[in-house]
Write a protein that holds these residues in place. Structure first.
Motif, PDB file in Angstrom:
ATOM      1  N   GLU A   1       0.843  -1.192   0.000  1.00 21.30           N
ATOM      2  CA  GLU A   1       0.000   0.000   0.000  1.00 21.30           C
ATOM      3  C   GLU A   1       0.883   1.249   0.000  1.00 21.30           C
ATOM      4  OE1 GLU A   1      -4.083  -1.484   2.267  1.00 21.30           O
ATOM      5  OE2 GLU A   1      -2.771  -0.026   3.264  1.00 21.30           O
ATOM      6  N   ILE A   2       0.439   2.259  -0.694  1.00 20.80           N
ATOM      7  CA  ILE A   2       1.179   3.518  -0.709  1.00 20.80           C
ATOM      8  C   ILE A   2       0.199   4.669  -0.553  1.00 20.80           C
ATOM      9  CG2 ILE A   2       1.114   3.760  -3.226  1.00 20.80           C
ATOM     10  CD1 ILE A   2       3.999   4.874  -3.036  1.00 20.80           C
ATOM     11  N   GLU A   3       0.629   5.687   0.161  1.00 23.43           N
ATOM     12  CA  GLU A   3      -0.150   6.911   0.273  1.00 23.43           C
ATOM     13  C   GLU A   3       0.595   7.992  -0.502  1.00 23.43           C
ATOM     14  OE1 GLU A   3      -2.171   9.292   3.928  1.00 23.43           O
ATOM     15  OE2 GLU A   3       0.020   9.294   3.924  1.00 23.43           O
ATOM     16  N   GLY A   4      -0.082   8.558  -1.508  1.00 24.09           N
ATOM     17  CA  GLY A   4       0.572   9.581  -2.304  1.00 24.09           C
ATOM     18  C   GLY A   4       0.624   9.198  -3.765  1.00 24.09           C
ATOM     19  N   SER A   5       1.526   9.845  -4.490  1.00 23.96           N
ATOM     20  CA  SER A   5       1.643   9.587  -5.923  1.00 23.96           C
ATOM     21  C   SER A   5       3.095   9.743  -6.353  1.00 23.96           C
ATOM     22  CB  SER A   5       0.750  10.551  -6.713  1.00 23.96           C
ATOM     23  OG  SER A   5       1.165  11.888  -6.500  1.00 23.96           O
ATOM     24  N   GLY A   6       3.335   9.590  -7.641  1.00 24.35           N
ATOM     25  CA  GLY A   6       4.707   9.642  -8.147  1.00 24.35           C
ATOM     26  C   GLY A   6       5.143  11.004  -8.618  1.00 24.35           C
ATOM     27  N   GLY A   7       4.799  12.028  -7.863  1.00 18.94           N
ATOM     28  CA  GLY A   7       5.230  13.367  -8.239  1.00 18.94           C
ATOM     29  C   GLY A   7       4.388  13.952  -9.353  1.00 18.94           C
ATOM     30  N   ASN A   8       5.015  14.334 -10.468  1.00 16.97           N
ATOM     31  CA  ASN A   8       4.308  14.996 -11.562  1.00 16.97           C
ATOM     32  C   ASN A   8       3.664  14.032 -12.558  1.00 16.97           C
ATOM     33  OD1 ASN A   8       5.022  17.587 -10.623  1.00 16.97           O
ATOM     34  ND2 ASN A   8       7.026  17.429 -11.607  1.00 16.97           N
ATOM     35  N   MET A   9       3.790  12.751 -12.304  1.00 20.92           N
ATOM     36  CA  MET A   9       3.187  11.780 -13.214  1.00 20.92           C
ATOM     37  C   MET A   9       1.662  11.849 -13.129  1.00 20.92           C
ATOM     38  SD  MET A   9       3.725   7.635 -13.283  1.00 20.92           S
ATOM     39  CE  MET A   9       5.289   7.751 -14.158  1.00 20.92           C
ATOM     40  N   PRO A  10       0.949  11.762 -14.265  1.00 18.07           N
ATOM     41  CA  PRO A  10      -0.516  11.749 -14.236  1.00 18.07           C
ATOM     42  C   PRO A  10      -1.026  10.635 -13.318  1.00 18.07           C
ATOM     43  CG  PRO A  10       0.266  12.009 -16.477  1.00 18.07           C
ATOM     44  CD  PRO A  10       1.476  11.715 -15.639  1.00 18.07           C
ATOM     45  N   PRO A  11      -2.049  10.916 -12.506  1.00 12.96           N
ATOM     46  CA  PRO A  11      -2.545   9.930 -11.543  1.00 12.96           C
ATOM     47  C   PRO A  11      -2.884   8.574 -12.152  1.00 12.96           C
ATOM     48  CG  PRO A  11      -3.519  12.062 -11.104  1.00 12.96           C
ATOM     49  CD  PRO A  11      -2.757  12.205 -12.382  1.00 12.96           C
ATOM     50  N   ALA A  12      -3.566   8.574 -13.281  1.00  8.43           N
ATOM     51  CA  ALA A  12      -3.962   7.304 -13.895  1.00  8.43           C
ATOM     52  C   ALA A  12      -2.740   6.482 -14.298  1.00  8.43           C
ATOM     53  CB  ALA A  12      -4.847   7.558 -15.109  1.00  8.43           C
ATOM     54  N   GLU A  13      -1.700   7.147 -14.756  1.00  7.55           N
ATOM     55  CA  GLU A  13      -0.474   6.447 -15.157  1.00  7.55           C
ATOM     56  C   GLU A  13       0.235   5.867 -13.930  1.00  7.55           C
ATOM     57  OE1 GLU A  13       3.715   7.396 -17.534  1.00  7.55           O
ATOM     58  OE2 GLU A  13       2.004   8.764 -17.721  1.00  7.55           O
ATOM     59  N   PHE A  14       0.269   6.651 -12.847  1.00  9.16           N
ATOM     60  CA  PHE A  14       0.884   6.156 -11.614  1.00  9.16           C
ATOM     61  C   PHE A  14       0.096   4.957 -11.074  1.00  9.16           C
ATOM     62  CE2 PHE A  14       1.448   6.321  -6.934  1.00  9.16           C
ATOM     63  CZ  PHE A  14       2.824   6.120  -6.884  1.00  9.16           C
ATOM     64  N   LYS A  15      -1.211   5.044 -11.096  1.00 14.79           N
ATOM     65  CA  LYS A  15      -2.040   3.925 -10.635  1.00 14.79           C
ATOM     66  C   LYS A  15      -1.765   2.669 -11.444  1.00 14.79           C
ATOM     67  CE  LYS A  15      -6.811   2.551  -9.652  1.00 14.79           C
ATOM     68  NZ  LYS A  15      -6.720   1.230 -10.308  1.00 14.79           N
ATOM     69  N   LYS A  16      -1.615   2.823 -12.759  1.00 15.95           N
ATOM     70  CA  LYS A  16      -1.337   1.662 -13.618  1.00 15.95           C
ATOM     71  C   LYS A  16      -0.028   0.991 -13.204  1.00 15.95           C
ATOM     72  CE  LYS A  16      -0.907   0.337 -18.508  1.00 15.95           C
ATOM     73  NZ  LYS A  16       0.460  -0.234 -18.458  1.00 15.95           N
TER      74      LYS A  16
END
Length: 283
Positions: A60-75
């Protein structure tokens, strides 16, 4: 080489807890991490950083990969079996456009969205700051709820300014609408600001939805600034915070998502140590 170092860290951490007492495990949840822990790694490669996180046994992770689009990070996370129960945004972004914040959280597949800092004068967080935050959080939290997202304010330690018979944190929890505003306890900052994590979990029960699991170097001077050297973050079980009793109480009130956050420069060594420590805890 990077993965080899991780493997060594995991082996060492497991060896250090090999003599743990027998009994049922206390920690029975997925291992999670706050993305800020790997803030120095993500810019060098999101996929590679997620591989590192996966290699540590984190799902599990809380957050995202910086400037990457959310849908791409989720993938990328989905491909590695990592879910994103919660994410964060800034106070300013939430207030300016709560719908955009909700859309971002939904694109990540998150059920929770948190804010970790309330803008205020450096000298002191005050009642006016708290009142404005309550009004803003109630309004934004309503929009988030309409989108299926639970808003959480992440406690950062400066909220423990005295107020009436309690603190400004008491004021914020009591004056905010529980239908729209929940809270995330960062156990290090709660302790750093003079709060008692176990007592606060008991007092406000289901207002707490998420936990940042961190430990503070023994003997670190504490104040109401909400800030200390990042190198004062130490592996769980090696600092001065009562992690076992915090986990026990958090389980009682139903918290299901626990995110290790390590702001130090030693995350490759310390995160595996922290995971091994959680595994070693017994009921």
């Amino acid at each position: 080489m990077f993965r080899f170092l991780i493997a060594l860290a995991v082996i060492a951490a497991c060896q250090n807890t090999a003599t743990a007492q027998k009994g049922k495990p206390l920690y029975t949840f997925p291992f999670g991490v706050q993305a800020y822990t790997f803030r120095k790694s993500f810019p060098n490669g999101v996929a590679a950083t997620l591989d590192t996180i996966k290699g540590m046994g984190i799902t599990e992770i809380e957050g995202s990969g910086g400037n990457m689009p959310p849908a791409e990070f989720k993938k990328l996370c989905d491909e590695r079996g990592i879910s994103i129960p919660g994410t964060g945004t800034s106070y300013e972004s939430l207030v300016k456009d709560p719908q955009a914040a909700a859309d971002m959280a939904k694109a990540l597949g998150s059920k929770y969205l948190m804010v970790a800092w309330i803008p205020h004068e450096k000298a002191k967080f005050n009642l006016d700051n708290a009142k404005k935050a309550v009004a803003d959080f109630n309004a934004a939290g309503k929009v988030l709820k309409e989108n299926g997202i639970t808003f959480c304010y992440h406690v950062h330690g400066y909220e423990f300014q005295p107020y009436e018979k309690g603190t400004l944190l008491d004021y914020m929890i009591q004056q905010s609408n529980p239908e729209y505003v929940s809270f995330e306890m960062d156990v290090l900052w709660t302790h750093f600001g003079g709060g008692d994590p176990v007592a606060l979990l008991k007092k406000y029960k289901d207002r707490w939805k998420l936990l940042h699991v961190k430990d503070l170097r023994k003997g670190t001077p504490k104040d109401l600034s909400g800030g200390t050297s990042q190198e004062n973050d130490v592996a769980l079980g090696t600092g001065e915070i009562d992690i076992p009793n915090i986990i026990r109480e958090a389980k009682k009130i139903g918290i299901k998502h626990y995110f290790i956050e390590d702001e130090s420069s030693r995350v490759i060594k310390q995160v595996p140590q922290s995971i091994a420590y959680l595994k070693s805890l017994k009921q």
